[in-house]
Design a protein around this motif. Sequence first.
Motif, PDB file in Angstrom:
ATOM      1  N   VAL A   1       8.728   8.233   3.082  1.00 25.90           N
ATOM      2  CA  VAL A   1       7.805   9.355   3.294  1.00 25.90           C
ATOM      3  C   VAL A   1       8.249  10.473   2.353  1.00 25.90           C
ATOM      4  N   MET A   2       7.389  10.805   1.399  1.00 23.67           N
ATOM      5  CA  MET A   2       7.755  11.790   0.381  1.00 23.67           C
ATOM      6  C   MET A   2       6.664  12.848   0.254  1.00 23.67           C
ATOM      7  N   ALA A   3       7.079  14.073  -0.102  1.00 25.25           N
ATOM      8  CA  ALA A   3       6.140  15.166  -0.342  1.00 25.25           C
ATOM      9  C   ALA A   3       6.285  15.611  -1.790  1.00 25.25           C
ATOM     10  N   VAL A   4       5.163  15.901  -2.444  1.00 27.49           N
ATOM     11  CA  VAL A   4       5.171  16.231  -3.865  1.00 27.49           C
ATOM     12  C   VAL A   4       5.294  17.728  -4.090  1.00 27.49           C
ATOM     13  N   TYR A   5       4.289  18.485  -3.650  1.00 25.52           N
ATOM     14  CA  TYR A   5       4.245  19.909  -3.966  1.00 25.52           C
ATOM     15  C   TYR A   5       4.774  20.798  -2.855  1.00 25.52           C
TER      16      TYR A   5
ATOM     17  N   PRO B   1       1.310   1.313   5.719  1.00 27.25           N
ATOM     18  CA  PRO B   1       1.694   1.366   4.309  1.00 27.25           C
ATOM     19  C   PRO B   1       3.209   1.219   4.126  1.00 27.25           C
ATOM     20  N   ALA B   2       3.604   0.810   2.933  1.00 26.79           N
ATOM     21  CA  ALA B   2       5.029   0.757   2.609  1.00 26.79           C
ATOM     22  C   ALA B   2       5.573   2.163   2.426  1.00 26.79           C
ATOM     23  N   ALA B   3       4.722   3.069   1.939  1.00 25.91           N
ATOM     24  CA  ALA B   3       5.163   4.438   1.666  1.00 25.91           C
ATOM     25  C   ALA B   3       3.996   5.398   1.842  1.00 25.91           C
ATOM     26  N   VAL B   4       4.353   6.643   2.133  1.00 24.08           N
ATOM     27  CA  VAL B   4       3.364   7.721   2.223  1.00 24.08           C
ATOM     28  C   VAL B   4       3.786   8.805   1.245  1.00 24.08           C
ATOM     29  N   LEU B   5       2.863   9.187   0.380  1.00 27.21           N
ATOM     30  CA  LEU B   5       3.117  10.214  -0.619  1.00 27.21           C
ATOM     31  C   LEU B   5       2.147  11.363  -0.359  1.00 27.21           C
ATOM     32  N   ALA B   6       2.669  12.475   0.162  1.00 26.47           N
ATOM     33  CA  ALA B   6       1.829  13.624   0.494  1.00 26.47           C
ATOM     34  C   ALA B   6       1.911  14.651  -0.621  1.00 26.47           C
ATOM     35  N   LEU B   7       0.766  15.194  -1.028  1.00 25.90           N
ATOM     36  CA  LEU B   7       0.808  16.216  -2.067  1.00 25.90           C
ATOM     37  C   LEU B   7       1.281  17.557  -1.518  1.00 25.90           C
TER      38      LEU B   7
ATOM     39  N   ARG C   1       8.191   6.068 -10.244  1.00 27.32           N
ATOM     40  CA  ARG C   1       9.554   5.564 -10.407  1.00 27.32           C
ATOM     41  C   ARG C   1      10.420   5.927  -9.210  1.00 27.32           C
ATOM     42  N   ARG C   2      10.324   7.169  -8.758  1.00 28.29           N
ATOM     43  CA  ARG C   2      11.147   7.584  -7.613  1.00 28.29           C
ATOM     44  C   ARG C   2      10.740   6.858  -6.335  1.00 28.29           C
ATOM     45  N   LEU C   3       9.444   6.674  -6.182  1.00 27.65           N
ATOM     46  CA  LEU C   3       8.974   5.994  -4.978  1.00 27.65           C
ATOM     47  C   LEU C   3       9.443   4.538  -4.961  1.00 27.65           C
ATOM     48  N   VAL C   4       9.297   3.856  -6.095  1.00 24.22           N
ATOM     49  CA  VAL C   4       9.711   2.453  -6.173  1.00 24.22           C
ATOM     50  C   VAL C   4      11.215   2.321  -6.009  1.00 24.22           C
ATOM     51  N   ASP C   5      11.980   3.211  -6.643  1.00 28.45           N
ATOM     52  CA  ASP C   5      13.440   3.145  -6.509  1.00 28.45           C
ATOM     53  C   ASP C   5      13.871   3.380  -5.064  1.00 28.45           C
ATOM     54  N   THR C   6      13.191   4.302  -4.390  1.00 27.87           N
ATOM     55  CA  THR C   6      13.520   4.559  -2.985  1.00 27.87           C
ATOM     56  C   THR C   6      13.192   3.345  -2.126  1.00 27.87           C
ATOM     57  N   LEU C   7      12.053   2.715  -2.392  1.00 25.05           N
ATOM     58  CA  LEU C   7      11.694   1.494  -1.666  1.00 25.05           C
ATOM     59  C   LEU C   7      12.737   0.399  -1.880  1.00 25.05           C
ATOM     60  N   ASP C   8      13.317   0.362  -3.079  1.00 23.30           N
ATOM     61  CA  ASP C   8      14.307  -0.659  -3.402  1.00 23.30           C
ATOM     62  C   ASP C   8      15.719  -0.280  -2.964  1.00 23.30           C
ATOM     63  N   GLY C   9      15.840   0.870  -2.278  1.00 19.12           N
ATOM     64  CA  GLY C   9      17.145   1.275  -1.771  1.00 19.12           C
ATOM     65  C   GLY C   9      18.064   1.882  -2.808  1.00 19.12           C
ATOM     66  N   LYS C  10      17.509   2.321  -3.938  1.00 25.54           N
ATOM     67  CA  LYS C  10      18.330   2.909  -4.996  1.00 25.54           C
ATOM     68  C   LYS C  10      18.474   4.418  -4.797  1.00 25.54           C
ATOM     69  N   GLN C  11      19.563   4.967  -5.327  1.00 24.26           N
ATOM     70  CA  GLN C  11      19.754   6.407  -5.298  1.00 24.26           C
ATOM     71  C   GLN C  11      18.777   7.055  -6.277  1.00 24.26           C
ATOM     72  N   THR C  12      18.153   8.142  -5.861  1.00 30.40           N
ATOM     73  CA  THR C  12      17.221   8.848  -6.744  1.00 30.40           C
ATOM     74  C   THR C  12      17.668  10.292  -6.906  1.00 30.40           C
TER      75      THR C  12
ATOM     76  N   ILE D   1       0.830  -1.208   0.000  1.00 31.33           N
ATOM     77  CA  ILE D   1       0.000   0.000   0.000  1.00 31.33           C
ATOM     78  C   ILE D   1       0.862   1.255   0.000  1.00 31.33           C
ATOM     79  N   VAL D   2       0.512   2.190  -0.866  1.00 31.58           N
ATOM     80  CA  VAL D   2       1.064   3.547  -0.833  1.00 31.58           C
ATOM     81  C   VAL D   2      -0.079   4.467  -0.419  1.00 31.58           C
ATOM     82  N   LEU D   3       0.082   5.139   0.697  1.00 32.19           N
ATOM     83  CA  LEU D   3      -0.955   6.046   1.207  1.00 32.19           C
ATOM     84  C   LEU D   3      -0.723   7.440   0.641  1.00 32.19           C
ATOM     85  N   GLY D   4      -1.704   7.934  -0.101  1.00 30.80           N
ATOM     86  CA  GLY D   4      -1.623   9.290  -0.645  1.00 30.80           C
ATOM     87  C   GLY D   4      -2.384  10.260   0.240  1.00 30.80           C
ATOM     88  N   LEU D   5      -1.687  11.290   0.714  1.00 26.85           N
ATOM     89  CA  LEU D   5      -2.301  12.297   1.586  1.00 26.85           C
ATOM     90  C   LEU D   5      -2.613  13.557   0.783  1.00 26.85           C
ATOM     91  N   LEU D   6      -3.886  13.890   0.716  1.00 28.35           N
ATOM     92  CA  LEU D   6      -4.307  15.074  -0.026  1.00 28.35           C
ATOM     93  C   LEU D   6      -4.537  16.238   0.919  1.00 28.35           C
TER      94      LEU D   6
END
Length: 326
Positions: A140-144, A115-121, A298-309, A62-67
């Motif tokens: 935990v990532m923020a978009v805007y 969730p595996a990740a949280v993506l906040a707008l 792509r950035r979220l998945v790469d971060t989950l996989d431990g890759k540099q973004t 699960i990726v939780l999107g926070l609006l």
Amino acid sequence: MTSADVAREAGVSRATVSYVLNNAPHQRIAESTRRRVWATAARLGYAPSAAARTLRIGRSDIVLGLLPDWPIEHVLGRLIQQLTDALAEHDLTFLVHSSGDSRRPLREIWKAMTPAAVLALGEFPASEAEAMRMAGVEVVMAVYGSVREELRAPLVSEEPIGAAQARHLARSHHRLGYAAPDLSRLGELVGSRLDGVRKVCAELGLPEPDVRTVPLDVRDAAEVVTTWLAADAPVTGVCAFNDDVALAVLAGLNHLGLRAPGDLAVIGVDDISNAALAQPPLTTVVRDTEAIARGLARRLVDTLDGKQTPTDPIQDPLRVLVRESA
């Protein structure tokens, strides 16, 4: 229904059912057996539980999107759908929750689903982000905006939008206005887009843009238009926050018996369905939300996989769709 029911109906072991439905590698199972298990599972309406899948792969899907408290319409609605599709391609489920003025504390929401990740707008407190990480939320990532108190660039920059508007108008106009929406909760987006207009004006040696709030009301919009035109240095071109605000400016012009672009040029953002139907048809900046959605996934998945973004914002190809208003 359980995997034991599927195994019994298909005449195989529960282990075989698990191997087939979870696509377990390195298991030699006859293709006919695989087809029989899938057909039996479909007929019985069985699917592996989310809890079992989490145990198998070591994390939730699960990726939780926070609006934030923003209107969900036009581009935002399309972006949510495209994000859902882009994350699904990576076997991730995108669940959206409105965090603005919620009656239920945010912490209760993410604790309930782990969730595996949280993506906040928008922005959210660094303390909340730290609590998420401590509880095992991997990303935990923020978009805007940004995670408050953490110095990092937004994943999507709004400045280029305002810059594209200003550059288009500056070819023929030397006094620009900016039409802001009558919604204070959109301040993050307004400020960034306005910065883009200001930077282009400074770069080209033009005066600071004349910033006005334009309500979605014909008479109120007409008053703002009158103010722009009556200034000592009249505004001749307006960058609007989005197409809705641009349409309000056009309505204000029509109410005064005036017309774009002769009396006032207007450019919007988003190319909503009504933009082409306006009188005159609205010139607007078109965004590639598909590219944004895929870039975020792509950035979220790469971060989950431990890759540099990358640390720079996701590239958002923009184009100015020229119609009659500017």
